[in-house]
Design an enzyme around this catalytic site. Sequence first.
Site, PDB file in Angstrom:
ATOM      1  N   LYS A   1       0.829  -1.213   0.000  1.00 44.93           N
ATOM      2  CA  LYS A   1       0.000   0.000   0.000  1.00 44.93           C
ATOM      3  C   LYS A   1       0.865   1.265   0.000  1.00 44.93           C
ATOM      4  O   LYS A   1       0.439   2.296  -0.541  1.00 44.93           O
ATOM      5  CB  LYS A   1      -0.925   0.017   1.218  1.00 44.93           C
ATOM      6  CG  LYS A   1      -1.905  -1.148   1.311  1.00 44.93           C
ATOM      7  CD  LYS A   1      -2.854  -1.197   0.131  1.00 44.93           C
ATOM      8  CE  LYS A   1      -2.550  -2.301  -0.814  1.00 44.93           C
ATOM      9  NZ  LYS A   1      -3.439  -2.342  -1.993  1.00 44.93           N
TER      10      LYS A   1
ATOM     11  N   ARG B   1       3.482  14.506 -13.156  1.00 42.55           N
ATOM     12  CA  ARG B   1       3.081  14.591 -14.564  1.00 42.55           C
ATOM     13  C   ARG B   1       1.996  15.651 -14.779  1.00 42.55           C
ATOM     14  O   ARG B   1       1.471  15.793 -15.865  1.00 42.55           O
ATOM     15  CB  ARG B   1       2.588  13.219 -15.036  1.00 42.55           C
ATOM     16  CG  ARG B   1       3.678  12.156 -15.041  1.00 42.55           C
ATOM     17  CD  ARG B   1       3.074  10.772 -15.155  1.00 42.55           C
ATOM     18  NE  ARG B   1       2.411  10.590 -16.443  1.00 42.55           N
ATOM     19  CZ  ARG B   1       1.367   9.775 -16.621  1.00 42.55           C
ATOM     20  NH1 ARG B   1       0.856   9.099 -15.604  1.00 42.55           N
ATOM     21  NH2 ARG B   1       0.826   9.658 -17.827  1.00 42.55           N
TER      22      ARG B   1
ATOM     23  N   GLN C   1      -6.627  13.715 -11.797  1.00 35.96           N
ATOM     24  CA  GLN C   1      -6.610  12.349 -11.278  1.00 35.96           C
ATOM     25  C   GLN C   1      -6.481  12.310  -9.751  1.00 35.96           C
ATOM     26  O   GLN C   1      -6.764  11.285  -9.134  1.00 35.96           O
ATOM     27  CB  GLN C   1      -5.440  11.566 -11.883  1.00 35.96           C
ATOM     28  CG  GLN C   1      -5.438  11.506 -13.400  1.00 35.96           C
ATOM     29  CD  GLN C   1      -6.533  10.620 -13.948  1.00 35.96           C
ATOM     30  OE1 GLN C   1      -7.072   9.780 -13.247  1.00 35.96           O
ATOM     31  NE2 GLN C   1      -6.879  10.823 -15.201  1.00 35.96           N
TER      32      GLN C   1
ATOM     33  N   HIS D   1      -8.450   6.645  -0.558  1.00 33.08           N
ATOM     34  CA  HIS D   1      -8.185   5.212  -0.698  1.00 33.08           C
ATOM     35  C   HIS D   1      -6.741   4.883  -0.349  1.00 33.08           C
ATOM     36  O   HIS D   1      -6.465   3.943   0.407  1.00 33.08           O
ATOM     37  CB  HIS D   1      -8.503   4.771  -2.123  1.00 33.08           C
ATOM     38  CG  HIS D   1      -8.124   3.356  -2.435  1.00 33.08           C
ATOM     39  ND1 HIS D   1      -8.801   2.280  -1.906  1.00 33.08           N
ATOM     40  CD2 HIS D   1      -7.139   2.847  -3.198  1.00 33.08           C
ATOM     41  CE1 HIS D   1      -8.254   1.163  -2.334  1.00 33.08           C
ATOM     42  NE2 HIS D   1      -7.231   1.477  -3.122  1.00 33.08           N
TER      43      HIS D   1
ATOM     44  N   TYR E   1      -3.789  -2.647 -17.265  1.00 28.70           N
ATOM     45  CA  TYR E   1      -4.343  -1.553 -18.087  1.00 28.70           C
ATOM     46  C   TYR E   1      -3.385  -0.362 -18.096  1.00 28.70           C
ATOM     47  O   TYR E   1      -3.078   0.202 -19.150  1.00 28.70           O
ATOM     48  CB  TYR E   1      -5.712  -1.133 -17.550  1.00 28.70           C
ATOM     49  CG  TYR E   1      -6.269   0.081 -18.249  1.00 28.70           C
ATOM     50  CD1 TYR E   1      -7.075  -0.061 -19.384  1.00 28.70           C
ATOM     51  CD2 TYR E   1      -5.982   1.375 -17.797  1.00 28.70           C
ATOM     52  CE1 TYR E   1      -7.570   1.060 -20.044  1.00 28.70           C
ATOM     53  CE2 TYR E   1      -6.471   2.487 -18.455  1.00 28.70           C
ATOM     54  CZ  TYR E   1      -7.265   2.326 -19.569  1.00 28.70           C
ATOM     55  OH  TYR E   1      -7.742   3.433 -20.226  1.00 28.70           O
TER      56      TYR E   1
ATOM     57  N   THR F   1     -13.930   0.019 -13.614  1.00 34.61           N
ATOM     58  CA  THR F   1     -14.743   0.533 -12.507  1.00 34.61           C
ATOM     59  C   THR F   1     -15.810  -0.477 -12.124  1.00 34.61           C
ATOM     60  O   THR F   1     -16.111  -0.660 -10.941  1.00 34.61           O
ATOM     61  CB  THR F   1     -15.387   1.879 -12.885  1.00 34.61           C
ATOM     62  OG1 THR F   1     -14.367   2.785 -13.309  1.00 34.61           O
ATOM     63  CG2 THR F   1     -16.118   2.481 -11.693  1.00 34.61           C
TER      64      THR F   1
END
Length: 282
Positions: free
Chosen positions: A124, A137, A142, A150, A187, A208
């Site tokens: 984590k 970046r 995001q 989370h 992904y 999702t």
Amino acid sequence: MAFNTLTSRAVLLYDEWLKEADPRTGNWLLMGSPFPQTFIIAAYVFFVTTLGPRLMENRKPFQLKNTMIIYNLSIVLFSLYMIYEFLMSGWANGYTYRCDLVDYSSSPQALRMAWTCWLYYFSKFIEMLDTVFFVLRKKSSQVSFLHVYHHSIMPFTWWFGVRFAPGGLGTFHALLNCIVHVIMYSYYLLSALGPKYQKYLWWKKYMTTIQLVQFVLVTAHIGQFFFMQDCPYQFPVFLYIIGLYGLIFLLLFLHFYYHAYTRGKRLPKVLQNRNLLLKKLD
């Protein structure tokens, strides 16, 4: 004087509380006390929400293609390894998927499960780099509340899991999460490889959905406990926390799904334009 008395009582309560902890995990990295991890998490939140954006404000985004490829591939491989270890230490080797208690013995299988729980906990902190890369970046869109929450809450709560209950039915959601991460970071890996791999990314929307299925399964599995007549799980409070965690993230991801896909914010541009046209015609 009153402050000193209160502090002394707090220290005594903390010492008494730690007596209930699993002695097998006490000397492992970051396991001696919850305070070092709390400092790391606080530093992470401060960097990704305040310091990092300020440092990048007048800078060009970092080009991290090779770094992202190596990072995402590493997470996929590490997650596959943890899946194997969770299965071999219980979930495919003796667990019933119902009332599975924590084995506190020093048997090879029990120690293997405890160590796998620690590996998952440590992973984590590695995954916090997701947000750091977003900041470097300049992908500020995001860095959402859902994302930061989370990545902050998972290591914090899992410290208590590894320190007090490294095994049993409270680890099912970790196994599921590792499976989801294999799909998710695969992904991200394809995405990092460049435009010629875009044709393989048609399944973004379904990630999702997979997350939502994950939280439904977590909630359903842990919910069994509340209907069992005899399940002497050693620390039931953790099961309440996992159940609450499953419900909270289910609601948060449903909210994200609605705004990202139902309302079209993350649909392909062709579909976004079609939706806009339909709204104008209404």
